[in-house]
Enzyme design. Structure first.
Site, PDB file in Angstrom:
ATOM      1  N   TYR A 205       1.756 -33.189 -39.958  1.00 16.81           N
ATOM      2  CA  TYR A 205       0.954 -32.968 -39.135  1.00 16.81           C
ATOM      3  C   TYR A 205       1.490 -32.611 -37.483  1.00 16.81           C
ATOM      4  CZ  TYR A 205      -2.088 -35.252 -42.338  1.00 16.81           C
ATOM      5  OH  TYR A 205      -2.875 -35.594 -43.307  1.00 16.81           O
ATOM      6  N   SER A 206       1.134 -31.777 -36.998  1.00 15.70           N
ATOM      7  CA  SER A 206       1.612 -31.147 -35.484  1.00 15.70           C
ATOM      8  C   SER A 206       1.417 -32.440 -34.727  1.00 15.70           C
ATOM      9  CB  SER A 206       0.911 -29.912 -35.158  1.00 15.70           C
ATOM     10  OG  SER A 206       0.931 -28.934 -35.864  1.00 15.70           O
ATOM     11  N   CYS A 373      -1.670 -20.919 -34.498  1.00 18.65           N
ATOM     12  CA  CYS A 373      -1.762 -22.237 -35.254  1.00 18.65           C
ATOM     13  C   CYS A 373      -3.162 -22.206 -35.706  1.00 18.65           C
ATOM     14  CB  CYS A 373      -1.460 -23.399 -34.412  1.00 18.65           C
ATOM     15  SG  CYS A 373      -0.976 -24.935 -35.719  1.00 18.65           S
ATOM     16  N   GLU A 413       2.142 -20.613 -36.879  1.00 19.52           N
ATOM     17  CA  GLU A 413       2.188 -21.734 -37.863  1.00 19.52           C
ATOM     18  C   GLU A 413       0.894 -21.890 -38.549  1.00 19.52           C
ATOM     19  OE1 GLU A 413       4.763 -25.147 -36.778  1.00 19.52           O
ATOM     20  OE2 GLU A 413       3.075 -26.114 -36.662  1.00 19.52           O
ATOM     21  N   TYR A 415      -1.757 -22.320 -42.194  1.00 22.59           N
ATOM     22  CA  TYR A 415      -1.746 -22.941 -43.649  1.00 22.59           C
ATOM     23  C   TYR A 415      -3.033 -22.580 -44.376  1.00 22.59           C
ATOM     24  CZ  TYR A 415       1.567 -25.870 -41.295  1.00 22.59           C
ATOM     25  OH  TYR A 415       2.640 -26.528 -40.665  1.00 22.59           O
TER      26      TYR A 415
HETATM   27  P1  NAP Z   1     -12.167 -24.761 -39.691  1.00 29.84           P
HETATM   28  O1  NAP Z   1     -13.023 -25.989 -39.241  1.00 29.84           O
HETATM   29  O2  NAP Z   1     -12.423 -24.747 -41.427  1.00 29.84           O
HETATM   30  O3  NAP Z   1     -12.383 -23.576 -39.130  1.00 29.84           O
HETATM   31  C1  NAP Z   1     -12.058 -23.321 -37.734  1.00 29.84           C
HETATM   32  C2  NAP Z   1     -12.873 -22.181 -37.272  1.00 29.84           C
HETATM   33  O4  NAP Z   1     -12.059 -20.808 -37.927  1.00 29.84           O
HETATM   34  C3  NAP Z   1     -14.215 -21.954 -37.787  1.00 29.84           C
HETATM   35  O5  NAP Z   1     -14.832 -21.447 -36.717  1.00 29.84           O
HETATM   36  C4  NAP Z   1     -13.933 -20.844 -38.889  1.00 29.84           C
HETATM   37  O6  NAP Z   1     -15.131 -20.203 -39.240  1.00 29.84           O
HETATM   38  C5  NAP Z   1     -12.958 -19.997 -38.403  1.00 29.84           C
HETATM   39  N1  NAP Z   1     -12.336 -19.112 -39.453  1.00 29.84           N
HETATM   40  C6  NAP Z   1     -12.490 -19.115 -40.806  1.00 29.84           C
HETATM   41  N2  NAP Z   1     -11.873 -18.097 -41.481  1.00 29.84           N
HETATM   42  C7  NAP Z   1     -11.451 -17.453 -40.395  1.00 29.84           C
HETATM   43  C8  NAP Z   1     -10.625 -16.266 -40.290  1.00 29.84           C
HETATM   44  N3  NAP Z   1     -10.158 -15.507 -41.513  1.00 29.84           N
HETATM   45  N4  NAP Z   1     -10.312 -15.639 -39.120  1.00 29.84           N
HETATM   46  C9  NAP Z   1     -10.516 -16.279 -38.256  1.00 29.84           C
HETATM   47  N5  NAP Z   1     -11.318 -17.521 -37.900  1.00 29.84           N
HETATM   48  C10 NAP Z   1     -11.569 -17.957 -39.024  1.00 29.84           C
HETATM   49  O7  NAP Z   1     -10.655 -25.316 -39.674  1.00 29.84           O
HETATM   50  P2  NAP Z   1      -9.557 -26.544 -39.875  1.00 29.84           P
HETATM   51  O8  NAP Z   1     -10.293 -27.114 -41.231  1.00 29.84           O
HETATM   52  O9  NAP Z   1      -9.719 -27.441 -38.855  1.00 29.84           O
HETATM   53  O10 NAP Z   1      -8.342 -25.962 -40.269  1.00 29.84           O
HETATM   54  C11 NAP Z   1      -7.274 -25.694 -39.383  1.00 29.84           C
HETATM   55  C12 NAP Z   1      -5.979 -25.376 -40.163  1.00 29.84           C
HETATM   56  O11 NAP Z   1      -5.228 -25.579 -39.145  1.00 29.84           O
HETATM   57  C13 NAP Z   1      -5.866 -25.946 -41.339  1.00 29.84           C
HETATM   58  O12 NAP Z   1      -5.400 -25.195 -42.433  1.00 29.84           O
HETATM   59  C14 NAP Z   1      -5.017 -26.892 -41.228  1.00 29.84           C
HETATM   60  O13 NAP Z   1      -3.901 -27.090 -42.242  1.00 29.84           O
HETATM   61  C15 NAP Z   1      -4.088 -26.230 -39.972  1.00 29.84           C
HETATM   62  N6  NAP Z   1      -3.277 -27.047 -39.187  1.00 29.84           N
HETATM   63  C16 NAP Z   1      -3.377 -28.181 -38.844  1.00 29.84           C
HETATM   64  C17 NAP Z   1      -2.699 -28.986 -38.074  1.00 29.84           C
HETATM   65  C18 NAP Z   1      -2.729 -30.314 -37.815  1.00 29.84           C
HETATM   66  O14 NAP Z   1      -1.646 -30.981 -37.084  1.00 29.84           O
HETATM   67  N7  NAP Z   1      -3.777 -31.239 -38.402  1.00 29.84           N
HETATM   68  C19 NAP Z   1      -1.634 -28.287 -37.704  1.00 29.84           C
HETATM   69  C20 NAP Z   1      -1.429 -26.907 -37.924  1.00 29.84           C
HETATM   70  C21 NAP Z   1      -2.103 -26.375 -38.587  1.00 29.84           C
HETATM   71  P3  NAP Z   1     -16.161 -20.440 -40.420  1.00 29.84           P
HETATM   72  O15 NAP Z   1     -17.532 -20.859 -39.878  1.00 29.84           O
HETATM   73  O16 NAP Z   1     -16.446 -18.873 -41.089  1.00 29.84           O
HETATM   74  O17 NAP Z   1     -15.672 -21.379 -41.506  1.00 29.84           O
END
Ligand code: NAP
Length: 415
Positions: A205-206, A373, A413, A415
């Site tokens: 986790y970041s 990210c 970064e 995923y």
């Molecule tokens: P999410 O709620 O699923 O999506 C966030 C936004 O991104 C939504 O508006 C979504 O639109 C949009 N989106 C989907 N596909 C896209 C695309 N191809 N291009 C541009 N925007 C798009 O996001 P989340 O579940 O929070 O996921 C975030 C990601 O960050 C995960 O993969 C996670 O592993 C990663 N991450 C997390 C951390 C951490 O510390 N927790 C750190 C680094 C990275 P829609 O309405 O179409 O779905």
């Protein structure tokens, strides 16, 4: 194919650290000779197939890929051995030898790789940190030597009626040193065993708080964790670690490893501008960097903060909703909401295009550092937007991108 070797001849074997690897498959996708493979637990490198081209190095989000051991050339680690590992073997157990007054062959090779991989890195970003970034501590605590942190708080960030549950988790390290910089990550290992009776893999986790902690002087840090209830195709799943973390209560003990990450770090020099592009919980490092700057607002260090942030609705914004109170001259916030009723879907790449002149100016500014990210899928759209913005100004994105990489100005970064 590596030729048969004499018993005493050594070779440098490329290995992947199972403790840090997050099984994102990027390395396997990048390998042009299909030397990387995996099973349900580990990603491994086939010694006989790997050509050492480094195409897998730059895109790896954790640095798990950057591991080498000197092994007898006639007896490298087999795929079966690598698939059985929970930790990498120590160099001392590999029949190593020392060269050049004590420096290990693997260390020399890794240094060379760190430099060459900048030129060969995929869109995954460079392995170099910005020149003015503070020196990070990495791998202070491993699975064999973890630190136990105490949960100091668990706050739901998303609105009650939001479709997702995103938590702000604060971990307290008590008297144990756990130094982190903005952009670094930590590992959490859920307790118990997996379906195969083996310990669960750690999940990274970041860090969402700045270097001096969520509360300065308290030796703590914050994370942004979304309860995973479906996979990328929308099929129902239960995220083992995310549910464990989201259910944590104040006072619970958590097994933590890290810190991880030596390149996705914020610049420190006065005048450095930062362009931040994120979706969902990818906002964690952006919150850390913004908080660092906000707490030092009186220092008047200069440099712009520009944020492109994608979420489904305002109710699903982790952070930056409250931060909208911040002065416009402190941070230029651009929200893209994809699921507002009766509105067309908007993504971060749409807003990047809408701000083309600003983005082009920041790409051209050597004092601007770019951080991406979040969702992997976003990367393609963002790169296409950058490509179009460059093309409209007579520039070739690949040339611009390589220059950004070489100056450690472009960090990804996803995923
Ligand atoms: P999410 O709620 O699923 O999506 C966030 C936004 O991104 C939504 O508006 C979504 O639109 C949009 N989106 C989907 N596909 C896209 C695309 N191809 N291009 C541009 N925007 C798009 O996001 P989340 O579940 O929070 O996921 C975030 C990601 O960050 C995960 O993969 C996670 O592993 C990663 N991450 C997390 C951390 C951490 O510390 N927790 C750190 C680094 C990275 P829609 O309405 O179409 O779905």
């Amino acid at each position: 194919m590596n030729a048969p070797a004499a018993q005493n001849e050594l070779a440098r074997q490329h290995l992947i650290d199972p403790e840090i690897c997050i099984r994102c498959n990027t390395c396997e996708e990048m390998c042009p000779v299909h030397a990387i493979t995996h099973d349900s637990r580990n990603y491994v490198v086939n010694f006989d197939v790997c050509k050492g081209c480094n195409a897998c190095m730059g895109p790896c989000p954790t640095g798990a890929i950057e591991n080498f051991r000197n092994v007898p050339k006639a007896k490298p680690y087999t795929l079966e051995e690598q698939l059985s590992w929970s930790v990498l073997p120590d160099q001392a157990d590999c029949g190593n030898m020392e060269v050049d007054g004590g420096k290990d062959v693997a260390d020399v090779s890794t240094e060379v790789l760190r430099i060459t991989s900048v030129a060969t890195a995929g869109q995954g970003g460079p392995v170099l940190a910005p020149w003015s970034a503070a020196h990070p501590y990495v791998n202070l605590y491993t699975n064999a030597n973890p630190v136990m942190a105490t949960v100091a708080g668990n706050l739901r960030l998303t609105a009650g009626d939001a479709s997702c549950d995103i938590r702000h988790i604060v971990l307290n390290f008590g008297t144990t040193p756990f130094p982190v910089l903005e952009g670094q990550s930590i590992g959490i290992t859920p307790p118990g065993l997996d379906a195969n009776g083996k310990p669960h893999l750690l999940r990274m986790y970041s860090v969402a708080s700045p270097r001096e902690g969520e509360r300065p002087g308290y030796n703590n840090l914050a994370l942004t964790v979304k309860r995973v209830t479906e996979d990328h195709e929308g099929n129902p799943v239960t995220g083992v670690c995310s549910n464990y973390v989201c259910d944590l209560k104040k006072g619970d003990q958590v097994q933590v490893t890290g810190p991880y990450g030596a390149s996705y770090l914020m610049p420190n020099h006065p005048g450095a501008s930062i362009m931040m592009i994120c979706t969902g919980t990818g906002s964690a490092p952006m919150r850390a960097m913004t908080e660092r700057r906000r707490r030092r607002i009186d220092q008047k260090e200069g440099g712009e903060l520009v944020l492109f942030f994608g979420a489904r609705t305002p109710g699903e914004l982790p952070y930056f909703g409250p931060l909208q109170e911040l002065p416009k001259e402190f941070i230029d916030i651009n929200f893209a909401f994809s699921r507002l009723p009766d509105q067309p879907r908007q993504y971060v790449q749409d807003l990047i295009r809408a701000r083309a002149d600003k983005v082009a100016a920041m790409l051209a500014d050597d004092n601007c550092f770019i951080y991406i990210c979040g969702l992997k899928g976003m990367e393609t759209g963002v790169i296409e937007a950058f490509t179009d913005i460059c093309r409209a100004r007579g520039l070739d994105w690949n040339t611009v991108w390589l220059a950004l990489l070489n100056k450690a100005r472009f960090h990804v970064e996803t995923y």
